[in-house]
Write a protein that holds these residues in place. Structure first.
Motif, short mmCIF file in Angstrom:
data_model
loop_
_atom_site.label_atom_id
_atom_site.label_comp_id
_atom_site.label_asym_id
_atom_site.label_seq_id
_atom_site.Cartn_x
_atom_site.Cartn_y
_atom_site.Cartn_z
N VAL A 32 41.42 71.86 17.73
CA VAL A 32 42.32 72.65 18.65
C VAL A 32 41.57 73.19 19.71
N THR A 33 42.08 73.60 20.82
CA THR A 33 41.50 73.89 21.94
C THR A 33 40.43 75.06 21.73
N GLN A 34 39.47 75.25 22.31
CA GLN A 34 38.41 75.96 22.10
C GLN A 34 38.97 77.35 22.18
N LYS A 35 39.90 77.81 23.12
CA LYS A 35 40.42 78.93 23.22
C LYS A 35 41.24 79.41 21.76
N LYS A 36 41.74 78.74 21.31
CA LYS A 36 42.64 78.64 20.04
C LYS A 36 41.58 79.00 18.99
N ALA A 37 40.55 78.08 19.02
CA ALA A 37 39.71 78.18 17.84
C ALA A 37 38.73 79.39 17.71
N ARG A 38 38.51 79.93 19.17
CA ARG A 38 37.87 81.31 19.49
C ARG A 38 38.65 82.44 18.58
N GLN A 39 39.95 82.27 18.84
CA GLN A 39 40.83 83.38 18.34
C GLN A 39 40.74 83.24 16.85
N LEU A 40 40.96 82.18 16.24
CA LEU A 40 40.88 82.20 14.84
C LEU A 40 39.66 82.34 14.11
N PHE A 41 38.65 81.99 14.72
CA PHE A 41 37.18 82.18 14.35
C PHE A 41 36.69 83.53 14.35
N ARG A 42 37.11 84.14 15.36
CA ARG A 42 36.89 85.64 15.48
C ARG A 42 37.57 86.41 14.36
N LEU A 43 38.78 86.14 14.01
CA LEU A 43 39.57 86.74 12.78
C LEU A 43 38.87 86.40 11.36
N MET A 44 38.33 85.09 11.42
CA MET A 44 37.48 84.56 10.19
C MET A 44 36.17 85.50 10.02
N LYS A 45 35.65 85.61 11.30
CA LYS A 45 34.54 86.50 11.12
C LYS A 45 34.48 87.76 10.41
N ARG A 73 37.35 60.98 21.19
CA ARG A 73 37.52 62.25 21.75
C ARG A 73 37.94 63.21 20.85
N THR A 74 38.92 62.85 19.79
CA THR A 74 39.34 63.75 18.88
C THR A 74 38.09 64.18 18.17
N ALA A 75 37.27 63.46 17.68
CA ALA A 75 35.98 63.51 16.71
C ALA A 75 35.30 64.52 17.55
N GLU A 76 35.04 64.33 18.85
CA GLU A 76 33.99 65.25 19.33
C GLU A 76 34.81 66.54 19.58
N ARG A 77 36.00 66.87 19.72
CA ARG A 77 36.66 67.88 19.65
C ARG A 77 36.40 68.63 18.33
N CYS A 78 36.52 68.02 17.03
CA CYS A 78 36.34 68.70 15.92
C CYS A 78 34.74 68.97 15.72
N ARG A 79 33.74 68.32 16.29
CA ARG A 79 32.26 68.97 16.31
C ARG A 79 32.19 70.10 17.29
N LYS A 80 32.98 70.22 18.54
CA LYS A 80 32.87 71.20 19.20
C LYS A 80 33.56 72.34 18.40
N ASN A 81 34.69 72.29 17.56
CA ASN A 81 35.16 73.38 16.88
C ASN A 81 34.25 73.79 15.80
N ALA A 82 33.51 72.91 15.23
CA ALA A 82 32.45 73.34 14.38
C ALA A 82 31.43 73.91 14.97
N ALA A 83 30.99 73.66 16.03
CA ALA A 83 29.73 74.24 16.61
C ALA A 83 30.20 75.85 17.07
N LEU A 84 31.41 75.92 17.54
CA LEU A 84 31.95 77.15 17.67
C LEU A 84 32.20 78.14 16.73
N LEU A 85 32.54 77.55 15.58
CA LEU A 85 32.49 78.22 14.28
C LEU A 85 31.30 78.97 14.09
N SER A 86 30.31 77.83 13.95
CA SER A 86 29.04 78.46 13.75
C SER A 86 28.72 79.32 14.74
#
Length: 105
Positions: A32-45, A73-86
């Protein structure tokens, strides 16, 4: 707290929070985009346990590894999502987790 959320049968991820719940189909939602990921990950926090965050990290890393070379490109986005989650939750993947959890892959 988030319920046990990753199921073999449907790959669903559910976060319960004070005024409702959010259920995602992992294969459809991520990456997912970093913007949407950020919203979800803050909720998870605020509403998820560390082990649940680790399970999602394992899922994201595993998904990035399972993708074919033409999906770099999709794999890199998954890795970026994981890094943002951490970064947002302060939780990192434990050494043995990449092979120790079954996440409906």
């Amino acid at each position: 707290m988030a319920e046990k959320h990753i199921r073999q049968t449907n790959g669903a991820f559910t976060v319960h929070y004070p005024c409702g719940k959010l259920t995602l189909c992992l294969e459809t939602f991520f990456p997912v985009t970093q913007k949407k990921a950020r919203q979800l990950f803050r909720l998870m926090k605020e509403n998820s346990e560390e082990t649940e965050v680790q399970e999602l990290l394992v899922y994201l890393h595993g998904r990035a590894e399972r993708l074919p070379p033409e999906s770099a490109r999709t794999a890199e986005r998954c890795r970026k999502n994981a890094a943002l989650l951490s970064k947002i939750t302060g939780v990192s993947m434990k050494d043995g987790d990449a092979f120790g959890l079954s996440l409906g892959n």
